[in-house]
Design an enzyme around this catalytic site. Structure first.
Site, mmCIF file in Angstrom:
data_model
loop_
_atom_site.group_PDB
_atom_site.id
_atom_site.type_symbol
_atom_site.label_atom_id
_atom_site.label_comp_id
_atom_site.label_asym_id
_atom_site.label_seq_id
_atom_site.Cartn_x
_atom_site.Cartn_y
_atom_site.Cartn_z
ATOM 1 N N ARG A 83 0.858 -1.188 0.000
ATOM 2 C CA ARG A 83 0.000 0.000 0.000
ATOM 3 C C ARG A 83 0.891 1.233 0.000
ATOM 4 O O ARG A 83 1.609 1.494 0.964
ATOM 5 C CB ARG A 83 -0.909 -0.009 1.239
ATOM 6 C CG ARG A 83 -1.724 1.243 1.386
ATOM 7 C CD ARG A 83 -2.664 1.214 2.591
ATOM 8 N NE ARG A 83 -3.313 2.501 2.697
ATOM 9 C CZ ARG A 83 -3.264 3.307 3.762
ATOM 10 N NH1 ARG A 83 -2.627 2.932 4.862
ATOM 11 N NH2 ARG A 83 -3.843 4.475 3.740
ATOM 12 N N HIS A 127 -3.096 10.793 0.868
ATOM 13 C CA HIS A 127 -2.523 10.594 2.198
ATOM 14 C C HIS A 127 -1.920 11.946 2.629
ATOM 15 O O HIS A 127 -0.730 12.066 2.874
ATOM 16 C CB HIS A 127 -1.494 9.463 2.182
ATOM 17 C CG HIS A 127 -1.231 8.835 3.521
ATOM 18 N ND1 HIS A 127 -1.332 7.484 3.757
ATOM 19 C CD2 HIS A 127 -0.863 9.381 4.713
ATOM 20 C CE1 HIS A 127 -1.037 7.218 5.019
ATOM 21 N NE2 HIS A 127 -0.739 8.362 5.621
ATOM 22 N N GLU A 172 -7.515 8.255 6.423
ATOM 23 C CA GLU A 172 -7.792 8.905 7.712
ATOM 24 C C GLU A 172 -8.296 10.344 7.579
ATOM 25 O O GLU A 172 -7.634 11.283 8.048
ATOM 26 C CB GLU A 172 -6.542 8.868 8.600
ATOM 27 C CG GLU A 172 -6.032 7.474 8.884
ATOM 28 C CD GLU A 172 -4.926 7.433 9.943
ATOM 29 O OE1 GLU A 172 -4.465 8.497 10.367
ATOM 30 O OE2 GLU A 172 -4.544 6.328 10.342
ATOM 31 N N ASN A 301 -7.330 1.602 10.041
ATOM 32 C CA ASN A 301 -5.999 1.773 10.627
ATOM 33 C C ASN A 301 -6.147 1.713 12.133
ATOM 34 O O ASN A 301 -6.988 2.413 12.703
ATOM 35 C CB ASN A 301 -5.390 3.124 10.236
ATOM 36 C CG ASN A 301 -5.041 3.199 8.757
ATOM 37 O OD1 ASN A 301 -5.133 2.209 8.036
ATOM 38 N ND2 ASN A 301 -4.645 4.375 8.309
ATOM 39 N N TYR A 303 -4.061 1.521 16.001
ATOM 40 C CA TYR A 303 -2.845 1.562 16.812
ATOM 41 C C TYR A 303 -3.097 1.354 18.296
ATOM 42 O O TYR A 303 -2.313 0.705 18.968
ATOM 43 C CB TYR A 303 -2.112 2.901 16.593
ATOM 44 C CG TYR A 303 -1.555 3.013 15.190
ATOM 45 C CD1 TYR A 303 -0.322 2.464 14.871
ATOM 46 C CD2 TYR A 303 -2.281 3.620 14.166
ATOM 47 C CE1 TYR A 303 0.192 2.526 13.587
ATOM 48 C CE2 TYR A 303 -1.782 3.695 12.866
ATOM 49 C CZ TYR A 303 -0.547 3.135 12.591
ATOM 50 O OH TYR A 303 -0.047 3.175 11.321
ATOM 51 N N GLU A 366 -3.359 -0.259 8.133
ATOM 52 C CA GLU A 366 -2.163 0.140 8.889
ATOM 53 C C GLU A 366 -2.245 -0.431 10.289
ATOM 54 O O GLU A 366 -3.298 -0.344 10.935
ATOM 55 C CB GLU A 366 -2.053 1.669 9.065
ATOM 56 C CG GLU A 366 -1.614 2.428 7.864
ATOM 57 C CD GLU A 366 -1.533 3.935 8.132
ATOM 58 O OE1 GLU A 366 -1.288 4.353 9.287
ATOM 59 O OE2 GLU A 366 -1.717 4.685 7.168
HETATM 60 C C1 FCB Z 1 -1.312 7.106 10.790
HETATM 61 C C2 FCB Z 1 -0.927 7.660 9.434
HETATM 62 C C3 FCB Z 1 0.414 7.182 8.955
HETATM 63 C C4 FCB Z 1 1.433 7.078 10.075
HETATM 64 C C5 FCB Z 1 0.864 6.315 11.250
HETATM 65 C C6 FCB Z 1 1.826 6.141 12.395
HETATM 66 O O1 FCB Z 1 -2.211 7.987 11.397
HETATM 67 O O2 FCB Z 1 -1.879 7.308 8.471
HETATM 68 O O3 FCB Z 1 0.833 8.039 7.923
HETATM 69 O O4 FCB Z 1 1.894 8.319 10.415
HETATM 70 O O5 FCB Z 1 -0.295 6.948 11.713
#
Ligand code: FCB
Length: 465
Positions: A83, A127, A172, A301, A303, A366
């Site tokens: 990607r 992006h 995002e 995405n 985290y 992500e």
């Molecule tokens: C996300 C973004 C990516 C990167 C990660 C850590 O929010 O899409 O570009 O910075 O975080």
């Protein structure tokens, strides 16, 4: 943290895409070569005090010149898919009018390079590198930017739409709208919550206008998707009113995008919450039908998680308009170097919720972690990153076992890169980049990735230590 994500024997389903992800401004460099014009991130990162250490993407990973060897790395990892993102100001300098053949040629070579190496190209059209000229005309607060985006999308897909397997319209949009126009910590650095709501709507509209253009211009029946950073928001356990705080944050964090894109409406409670700053007068008749296009997949995405409660007098978060009276509580660790808590169960929960509510295929577009890596005798031992990736991929498998139609998982990131306002201080790559020499060193996590890709199963973490 419990050990239940460490089960052995976790396998990837047939056809599951294991890939890595990057974004144009974070890796390419070559910001003024071959006709590229500045994006909002060029201007923002060059403004004093906006990024850590004054770092910019001027050179970044020099991927614009090193793309062939970077694709070789990806092939050596055994990645099924990659990607990447297309820089709008490379393909259509200034954001309107003429297409820049040299910009198109770069991405065309990149896509061919992937196909030659057996890697499926997944392209993100936006992006965050908005052409600065469009920002000067109001950026995402200007409705016309949505039409400009659809036109750019059409040109990009006309050029690459015979070969790209997956098209992601926006990455995002929450960050674009609210970090960019409300909190001001991302480009263009504005602090205007009312304007940020207009930006969110115009991003939704841009997505909706682009989808039919992609379908018209592509000749290979691609997967058409949007990628959202959905917030997993949980109530503070010890407080009454946690549910109300979660509802409000979920509305401005998630449903402001999910509902128009996938249900064709803005949620009434969101409109009520925001009424003091906006009447949503920027939504014109017919907009919601335009935004509500059938898509093939929702990219997620993920985290970390967050925890909130009602707290009278709390200022709220500048990144979430109209959240006065809500307090964000620190999440228990362990934390990554970003200060983000590690909680794979949040990913499982998010995938199951998205599946149950929308019933469309999903991909994790992500997931990854920054840690303070060190080079020792030419190697980078990063067991914490391996552990993070391992647990999250296992969470994906558990979601699949609960019925989620999950098509793939993309590690953020292939390479250490320009981490927005954090500059080069945070390293997310499974391949290390020495910014002085541009040398690449695959970390231990790259070896982990290659083993998963080759065996289609999660290796015993003990053996990797
Ligand atoms: C996300 C973004 C990516 C990167 C990660 C850590 O929010 O899409 O570009 O910075 O975080």
């Amino acid at each position: 943290m419990s050990d239940d994500y460490r089960d052995l024997g976790v396998t990837l389903p047939d056809g599951f895409l294991l890939g890595t992800a990057t974004a144009s401004y974070q890796i390419e460099g070559a910001v003024s070569e071959d006709g590229r014009t500045p994006s909002v991130w060029d201007v923002f990162s060059h403004a004093p005090g906006r990024t850590e250490n004054g770092d910019t993407g001027d050179v970044a990973d020099d991927h614009y010149h090193r793309w062939e060897s970077d694709l070789d790395l990806l092939r050596d990892l055994g990645a099924d898919a990659y990607r990447f993102s297309i820089a709008w100001p490379r393909v259509q300098p200034g954001g309107a009018g003429r297409v820049n053949d040299a910009g198109i040629a770069f991405y065309s070579r990149l896509v061919d390079g992937m196909l030659e190496r057996g890697i499926r190209p997944w392209a993100t059209l936006y992006h965050w590198d908005l052409p600065q000229e469009l920002e000067d005309a109001g950026g995402w607060t200007n409705r016309d930017t949505a039409s400009r985006f659809a036109e750019y999308a059409a040109r990009a897909v006309e050029a690459l739409g015979d070969r790209v397997a997956g098209w992601i319209t926006l990455n995002e949009p929450w960050c674009s709208a609210f970090l960019g126009y409300a909190a001001g910590i991302h480009a263009p650095g504005r602090r205007d919550p009312a304007a940020s709501l207009a930006a969110a709507h115009h991003l939704n509209l841009a997505h909706g206008l682009a989808v039919p253009e992609i379908r018209r211009a592509a000749s290979n029946d691609p997967t058409v998707a949007i990628t959202l950073n959905l917030h997993v928001v949980r109530p503070a356990e010890d407080e009454d009113g946690g549910g109300e705080a979660v509802r409000r944050v979920d509305a401005i964090g998630n449903r402001i995008f999910l509902d128009p894109v996938l249900h064709g409406r803005y949620p009434q409670d969101l409109l009520d919450d925001q009424r003091a700053i906006s009447d949503f007068g920027f939504v014109r008749p017919g907009d919601l039908e335009l935004i509500h296009q059938p898509i093939d997949l929702l990219g997620v995405n993920y985290y970390s998680t967050s925890r909130v409660r009602l707290a009278p007098g709390a200022p709220g978060s500048p990144a979430f308009p109209s959240t006065a009276g809500i307090e964000w509580l620190p999440e228990p660790g362990p934390l990554t170097e970003m200060g983000w808590n590690i909680d794979p169960s949040g990913l499982e929960e998010l995938l199951v919720r998205s599946h149950e509510e929308f019933g469309i295929p999903l991909a994790v577009t992500e997931n990854g972690a920054a840690f303070p890596d060190r080079v020792t005798d030419g190697a980078v031992h990063d067991p914490a990153r391996i552990d993070y990736l391992h647990r999250h991929l296992a969470a994906c498998r558990r979601a699949i076992d609960r019925g989620v139609d999950l098509r793939g998982y993309f590690v953020w990131s292939l390479l250490d890169n320009f981490e927005w306002s954090f500059g080069f201080s945070k390293r997310f790559g499974i391949v290390r980049v020495d910014y002085a020499t541009q040398e690449r060193i695959p970390k231990d996590s790259a070896r982990w990735f290659a083993e998963v890709a080759a065996t289609r199963a999660l290796p015993d973490p003990a053996e990797l230590r």
